[in-house]
Design a protein around this motif. Structure first.
Motif, PDB file in Angstrom:
ATOM      1  N   SER A  63       0.791  -1.213   0.000  1.00  0.00           N
ATOM      2  CA  SER A  63       0.000   0.000   0.000  1.00  0.00           C
ATOM      3  C   SER A  63       0.832   1.276   0.000  1.00  0.00           C
ATOM      4  O   SER A  63       0.314   2.350  -0.329  1.00  0.00           O
ATOM      5  CB  SER A  63      -0.951   0.010   1.201  1.00  0.00           C
ATOM      6  OG  SER A  63      -0.229  -0.009   2.416  1.00  0.00           O
ATOM      7  N   VAL A  64       2.113   1.179   0.362  1.00  0.00           N
ATOM      8  CA  VAL A  64       2.958   2.371   0.444  1.00  0.00           C
ATOM      9  C   VAL A  64       4.160   2.308  -0.481  1.00  0.00           C
ATOM     10  O   VAL A  64       4.903   3.295  -0.583  1.00  0.00           O
ATOM     11  CB  VAL A  64       3.431   2.617   1.889  1.00  0.00           C
ATOM     12  CG1 VAL A  64       2.244   2.688   2.833  1.00  0.00           C
ATOM     13  CG2 VAL A  64       4.410   1.540   2.335  1.00  0.00           C
ATOM     14  N   LYS A  65       4.360   1.197  -1.140  1.00  0.00           N
ATOM     15  CA  LYS A  65       5.521   1.024  -2.008  1.00  0.00           C
ATOM     16  C   LYS A  65       5.534   2.090  -3.102  1.00  0.00           C
ATOM     17  O   LYS A  65       4.535   2.323  -3.775  1.00  0.00           O
ATOM     18  CB  LYS A  65       5.505  -0.376  -2.615  1.00  0.00           C
ATOM     19  CG  LYS A  65       6.797  -0.802  -3.279  1.00  0.00           C
ATOM     20  CD  LYS A  65       6.726  -2.265  -3.705  1.00  0.00           C
ATOM     21  CE  LYS A  65       6.524  -3.182  -2.516  1.00  0.00           C
ATOM     22  NZ  LYS A  65       6.482  -4.619  -2.916  1.00  0.00           N
ATOM     23  N   GLY A  66       6.680   2.732  -3.265  1.00  0.00           N
ATOM     24  CA  GLY A  66       6.832   3.784  -4.245  1.00  0.00           C
ATOM     25  C   GLY A  66       6.521   5.165  -3.717  1.00  0.00           C
ATOM     26  O   GLY A  66       6.841   6.157  -4.382  1.00  0.00           O
ATOM     27  N   ARG A  67       5.910   5.250  -2.547  1.00  0.00           N
ATOM     28  CA  ARG A  67       5.568   6.542  -1.946  1.00  0.00           C
ATOM     29  C   ARG A  67       6.321   6.808  -0.645  1.00  0.00           C
ATOM     30  O   ARG A  67       6.654   7.956  -0.356  1.00  0.00           O
ATOM     31  CB  ARG A  67       4.065   6.628  -1.673  1.00  0.00           C
ATOM     32  CG  ARG A  67       3.206   6.540  -2.926  1.00  0.00           C
ATOM     33  CD  ARG A  67       1.737   6.805  -2.610  1.00  0.00           C
ATOM     34  NE  ARG A  67       1.189   5.814  -1.671  1.00  0.00           N
ATOM     35  CZ  ARG A  67       0.654   6.116  -0.491  1.00  0.00           C
ATOM     36  NH1 ARG A  67       0.603   7.383  -0.089  1.00  0.00           N
ATOM     37  NH2 ARG A  67       0.169   5.161   0.286  1.00  0.00           N
ATOM     38  N   PHE A  68       6.572   5.762   0.126  1.00  0.00           N
ATOM     39  CA  PHE A  68       7.236   5.898   1.418  1.00  0.00           C
ATOM     40  C   PHE A  68       8.661   5.362   1.330  1.00  0.00           C
ATOM     41  O   PHE A  68       8.942   4.423   0.583  1.00  0.00           O
ATOM     42  CB  PHE A  68       6.493   5.119   2.504  1.00  0.00           C
ATOM     43  CG  PHE A  68       5.144   5.667   2.876  1.00  0.00           C
ATOM     44  CD1 PHE A  68       4.550   6.688   2.152  1.00  0.00           C
ATOM     45  CD2 PHE A  68       4.465   5.145   3.970  1.00  0.00           C
ATOM     46  CE1 PHE A  68       3.308   7.190   2.492  1.00  0.00           C
ATOM     47  CE2 PHE A  68       3.227   5.636   4.326  1.00  0.00           C
ATOM     48  CZ  PHE A  68       2.638   6.654   3.591  1.00  0.00           C
ATOM     49  N   THR A  69       9.549   5.933   2.134  1.00  0.00           N
ATOM     50  CA  THR A  69      10.933   5.486   2.206  1.00  0.00           C
ATOM     51  C   THR A  69      11.366   5.407   3.661  1.00  0.00           C
ATOM     52  O   THR A  69      11.242   6.387   4.397  1.00  0.00           O
ATOM     53  CB  THR A  69      11.877   6.430   1.447  1.00  0.00           C
ATOM     54  OG1 THR A  69      11.462   6.530   0.080  1.00  0.00           O
ATOM     55  CG2 THR A  69      13.302   5.900   1.487  1.00  0.00           C
ATOM     56  N   ILE A  70      11.873   4.251   4.064  1.00  0.00           N
ATOM     57  CA  ILE A  70      12.404   4.085   5.407  1.00  0.00           C
ATOM     58  C   ILE A  70      13.923   4.224   5.354  1.00  0.00           C
ATOM     59  O   ILE A  70      14.569   3.786   4.402  1.00  0.00           O
ATOM     60  CB  ILE A  70      11.992   2.727   6.017  1.00  0.00           C
ATOM     61  CG1 ILE A  70      12.387   2.648   7.493  1.00  0.00           C
ATOM     62  CG2 ILE A  70      12.573   1.567   5.224  1.00  0.00           C
ATOM     63  CD1 ILE A  70      11.837   1.417   8.203  1.00  0.00           C
ATOM     64  N   SER A  71      14.486   4.852   6.362  1.00  0.00           N
ATOM     65  CA  SER A  71      15.929   5.003   6.463  1.00  0.00           C
ATOM     66  C   SER A  71      16.314   5.035   7.934  1.00  0.00           C
ATOM     67  O   SER A  71      15.454   5.151   8.812  1.00  0.00           O
ATOM     68  CB  SER A  71      16.404   6.269   5.742  1.00  0.00           C
ATOM     69  OG  SER A  71      15.837   7.428   6.325  1.00  0.00           O
TER      70      SER A  71
END
Length: 126
Positions: A63-71
């Motif tokens: 649901s968040v792939k391509g929009r959210f980034t974890i670091s």
């Protein structure tokens, strides 16, 4: 024990961006893989994103792939969730979590995690 404190939530409009932060206590932060989950009212906790101990591997919910980034910044003992192109359906309480287990596909399960933050509210208006 590990204490996790989330911050950065708020009220934004659809299409806006937010960056959530999760600050961890202790000096062994690099021993933990980290995850972000979100909770919708009356629904089960949903996996959002996870990152391994070194930060070299990440995994995202569909649901968040391509929009959210974890670091993560191990020197600062902090994990981040950059949220772009926010949608009203992203509205939820977002929590970070830590696990001492090795990074695997099980990282998407809440039961995999040992420690949890209290959560931060993200509200996206139309």
């Amino acid at each position: 024990q590990v204490q996790l404190v989330e911050s950065g939530g708020g009220l934004v409009q659809a299409g806006d961006s937010l960056r959530l932060s999760c600050a961890a206590s202790g000096r062994t932060f690099s021993n933990y893989a980290m995850g972000w989950f979100r909770q919708f009212p009356g629904k089960d906790r949903q996996f959002v994103a996870a990152i391994n101990r070194s930060g070299g591997a990440t995994y995202y919910g569909d649901s968040v792939k391509g929009r959210f980034t974890i670091s993560r910044d191990n020197a600062e003992t902090t994990v981040y969730l950059q949220m772009n192109s926010l949608k009203p359906e992203d509205t939820a309480v977002y929590s970070c979590a830590a696990t001492r287990r090795l990074f695997s596909t099980a990282i998407t399960r809440g039961s995999e995690y040992d420690y949890w933050g209290q959560g931060t509210q993200v509200t996206v208006s139309s």
